[in-house]
Design an enzyme around this catalytic site. Structure first.
Site, PDB file in Angstrom:
ATOM      1  N   SER A 227      -3.215   1.649  -0.934  1.00  0.00           N
ATOM      2  CA  SER A 227      -3.241   2.909  -1.684  1.00  0.00           C
ATOM      3  C   SER A 227      -3.862   4.040  -0.868  1.00  0.00           C
ATOM      4  O   SER A 227      -3.430   5.186  -0.957  1.00  0.00           O
ATOM      5  CB  SER A 227      -4.018   2.713  -2.993  1.00  0.00           C
ATOM      6  OG  SER A 227      -3.402   1.738  -3.790  1.00  0.00           O
TER       7      SER A 227
ATOM      8  N   LYS B 145     -16.380   4.142  -5.864  1.00  0.00           N
ATOM      9  CA  LYS B 145     -16.022   5.477  -5.367  1.00  0.00           C
ATOM     10  C   LYS B 145     -15.066   6.129  -6.375  1.00  0.00           C
ATOM     11  O   LYS B 145     -14.259   5.446  -7.005  1.00  0.00           O
ATOM     12  CB  LYS B 145     -15.390   5.412  -3.980  1.00  0.00           C
ATOM     13  CG  LYS B 145     -14.299   4.395  -3.864  1.00  0.00           C
ATOM     14  CD  LYS B 145     -13.712   4.327  -2.464  1.00  0.00           C
ATOM     15  CE  LYS B 145     -12.545   3.336  -2.518  1.00  0.00           C
ATOM     16  NZ  LYS B 145     -11.906   3.122  -1.240  1.00  0.00           N
TER      17      LYS B 145
ATOM     18  N   HIS C 109       1.894  -3.881  -4.324  1.00  0.00           N
ATOM     19  CA  HIS C 109       1.397  -4.477  -5.570  1.00  0.00           C
ATOM     20  C   HIS C 109       2.545  -5.011  -6.423  1.00  0.00           C
ATOM     21  O   HIS C 109       2.449  -6.088  -7.000  1.00  0.00           O
ATOM     22  CB  HIS C 109       0.648  -3.426  -6.416  1.00  0.00           C
ATOM     23  CG  HIS C 109      -0.583  -2.866  -5.785  1.00  0.00           C
ATOM     24  ND1 HIS C 109      -0.826  -1.512  -5.681  1.00  0.00           N
ATOM     25  CD2 HIS C 109      -1.656  -3.474  -5.217  1.00  0.00           C
ATOM     26  CE1 HIS C 109      -1.989  -1.311  -5.098  1.00  0.00           C
ATOM     27  NE2 HIS C 109      -2.518  -2.489  -4.797  1.00  0.00           N
TER      28      HIS C 109
ATOM     29  N   ARG D 138      -2.993  -9.633   2.922  1.00  0.00           N
ATOM     30  CA  ARG D 138      -2.166  -9.011   3.944  1.00  0.00           C
ATOM     31  C   ARG D 138      -2.619  -9.345   5.355  1.00  0.00           C
ATOM     32  O   ARG D 138      -1.847  -9.646   6.219  1.00  0.00           O
ATOM     33  CB  ARG D 138      -2.198  -7.479   3.794  1.00  0.00           C
ATOM     34  CG  ARG D 138      -1.420  -6.968   2.607  1.00  0.00           C
ATOM     35  CD  ARG D 138      -1.854  -5.584   2.281  1.00  0.00           C
ATOM     36  NE  ARG D 138      -3.327  -5.570   2.180  1.00  0.00           N
ATOM     37  CZ  ARG D 138      -4.059  -4.515   1.948  1.00  0.00           C
ATOM     38  NH1 ARG D 138      -3.493  -3.341   1.798  1.00  0.00           N
ATOM     39  NH2 ARG D 138      -5.377  -4.602   1.863  1.00  0.00           N
TER      40      ARG D 138
END
Lengths: 164, 164, 164, 164, 164, 164
Positions: free
Chosen positions: E132, E45, E21, E94
């Site tokens: 993450s 979530k 990030h 990505r």
């Protein structure tokens, strides 16, 4: 000699039906004598709309189309297709990620019974990014979904998701 | 009232026809009243087999199948499809790379004329890696292609490629 | 001078083992002196079969193969691999979606320790669409899974999933 | 009883060898007793470097590594691999586009002979975008390729491409 | 005449911020006059870190950078972007799987309002596999994450995940 | 203090410019103070239109847009970008196949010089299947390309391709 009518089923959860689904159904009816839109009764994740509501919304969206019927089913898709004497299972393809899952299911179904053909139709480019989850998320956050679903589906979505 | 027969075209270069193509044709005939296998006359890259040979090999491979015809065409695919009164253009899908090119062509064709539906059928998993270029390369290098093409195609390939 | 035997681990949840996994293991044993099939003890989602059952089913499936052992593990895969003095971590690849996740994990593992090589083997085309989740779903819906898993695994699946 | 040494071949055009190739070879030698780097003699498109130059550049790049040999070959890869008594064919994977072509070739080779295993190794992330064509293009346009190839390869590239 | 400053927002859950990030943010600030890092307040979530912690960790990571601000938001992203008078929504790409989801969201946002441009920046190759979730999983299993997150984020991760 | 204007280059072969390119340029000008459309002078494959024609067609298509300039270039893209003091290289993304090639080039350029950022913009869904090759092929076969290119480009295409 009479020709046997060609029947296709178009299975899905339709929670709810979108303009992308409707586009696929209109294409399918150009190819087959009858199209059965088949709503999966029991979903692994709990749906926003129950089975009856999902069937109703599809029926209201397809009022003007002959040779289309709507019903719900459970059990193995390929067994259901054969019971309906379907020649084809219709699946809409939008993107590469669809492609892999759909191919996997089509190969499994072909392995189980070789007499029903999985047929992939391309979603119209203007709906290429569209799915039921995104529509629900947009309504939840207050976004405008006029372009994505019929008006009566939009109304039902707002009743379900904005009351809270 | 008589039902209009549903016609599908299956276009390709077929240089030469493989068992993967034959599998797709057998699936297509389960869905449509007539399937026209349509050989592209003028290819951008020069083919190994001329147009007549390519048509002959397809005919020999499909002798036993009724409701299938073979012909060659040139010009715009979508114009040809409409002239044949086809409801559908059949395309086989094997892999993600196929998928993108095929979708691009299907979207262009749909933009040009919306009345012919591109229909994607899945190649059998046992032929998922198969195409005409690999078959030619294998024969050129002395490999065994019995699994990949009919015997008469194999013979023609060996005549063309091993004499040298 | 004696050659150090080359050891490979083949990690997975194996809930349950399928014919696709068995195909990979048979390929791996052609390459390495010893293959350790390593069952992930604690899965993030609760498995259908407990750790002991999953290990047992693998053992029963591989009775006839020497140089293969089966055990369970937890903790960081790369630490476990080094503790076992493994040269290689074996992973089966089927499709593009596998590819990206597997590459991500292989790159992380390589970053953590550079002395164990992740080795990708290709699943046989006839099992290219196969995974444990699809097998469980098929049994749940009454489908025939004879082609997908060994007979003893099928029996256990039916006991677990159809009694309900 | 003596263990048969495990031999792997790493085939390619190597026009010229890059640091990405060298990374794969160093990983392969961690897994196998011998690695044969096998230069494709006749390429479909004409190479920048002839067969002898391509072999020489690989040898100079791998001087310090035991258990590696370099040779050229033509004909069918799978026949060559068996003649060398190789257990494995090594292929580097970088991206999704690699993946599909490589899988296709691995499936064809497995169909031809089932006794040589195609093994995919992951290219190091820092070389994930690297291939021989890009290196040649960069040198042609005056770019710096120190990061991409060994110094002696860079010198040869500049001799070939900048004289003009 | 004064030029209106160009503002970009970089939305995400940042649970927690990673070096991937941070790399994207540093690239974004080379392009825009101001970058607002926008933390999604309510995630579907439940996050490991609450909203305040996620914002704090980003601020600590970007202390030295002018023209960057950090805040949290909820509601529809495109409405938030317009309220901030942003010209651009920044997204890091990505891998192919990112690509499809991100395109879908960008197309939906463009359909809703055409006056904010989604801009994709490429994650540095050395972080191409990083997210993450992987970082949290590594810390949970005792792995070293020094390469993946700033030191202060690592400390917080260990406090949260290893105390248990 | 005066703000340095942000310059972006949008490189390509533009043989010829399409409505998809024009859409990207209009989006880019929403983000940057100046956009230089940069026509690759020497293409590896010979173009249909020469460099002057390609530049002219772009200029005619963008008459009404301020802050856009058109020029041709050769040599290394990243060197050219730095000479122009550009902050960004703009690239349009349509599909997964674009994605991999574009990422490869962006990573190479970032490795060569880290001070120019490659920025990916999403092509509008209605042009997602569009490229210059398809447009040329359609005109060659007599298809209607009104939807795909400006009228003046269509005229030039027909002059070039239908006279023959």
């Amino acid at each position: 000699m009479e020709k046997t009518p060609k029947i296709a089923i178009y299975p899905g959860s339709f929670d709810p039906i979108t303009n992308g689904h409707i586009d696929i159904i209109k294409r399918a009816i150009m190819l087959f004598d009858q199209v059965i839109v088949s709503v999966t009764r029991n979903l692994s994740k709990s749906p926003l709309f129950d089975e009856t509501e999902r069937v109703q919304m599809i029926r209201e969206s397809l009022n003007d189309f002959p040779h289309i019927s709507v019903e719900s089913f459970d059990g193995l898709l390929i067994d259901y297709a054969r019971e309906k004497q379907a020649s084809a299972i219709i699946r809409g393809l939008r993107a590469v990620s669809d492609f892999e899952y759909e191919f996997q299911m089509a190969l499994v179904n072909r392995k189980l019974h070789d007499d029903v053909v999985t047929v992939f139709l391309m979603t119209h480019d203007k709906y290429s990014y569209l799915n039921s989850s995104i529509v629900k998320e947009l309504v939840r956050l207050g976004g405008d979904v006029d372009f994505f679903v019929p008006a009566h589906v939009r109304t039902r979505l707002e009743e379900k998701l904005r009351v809270k």
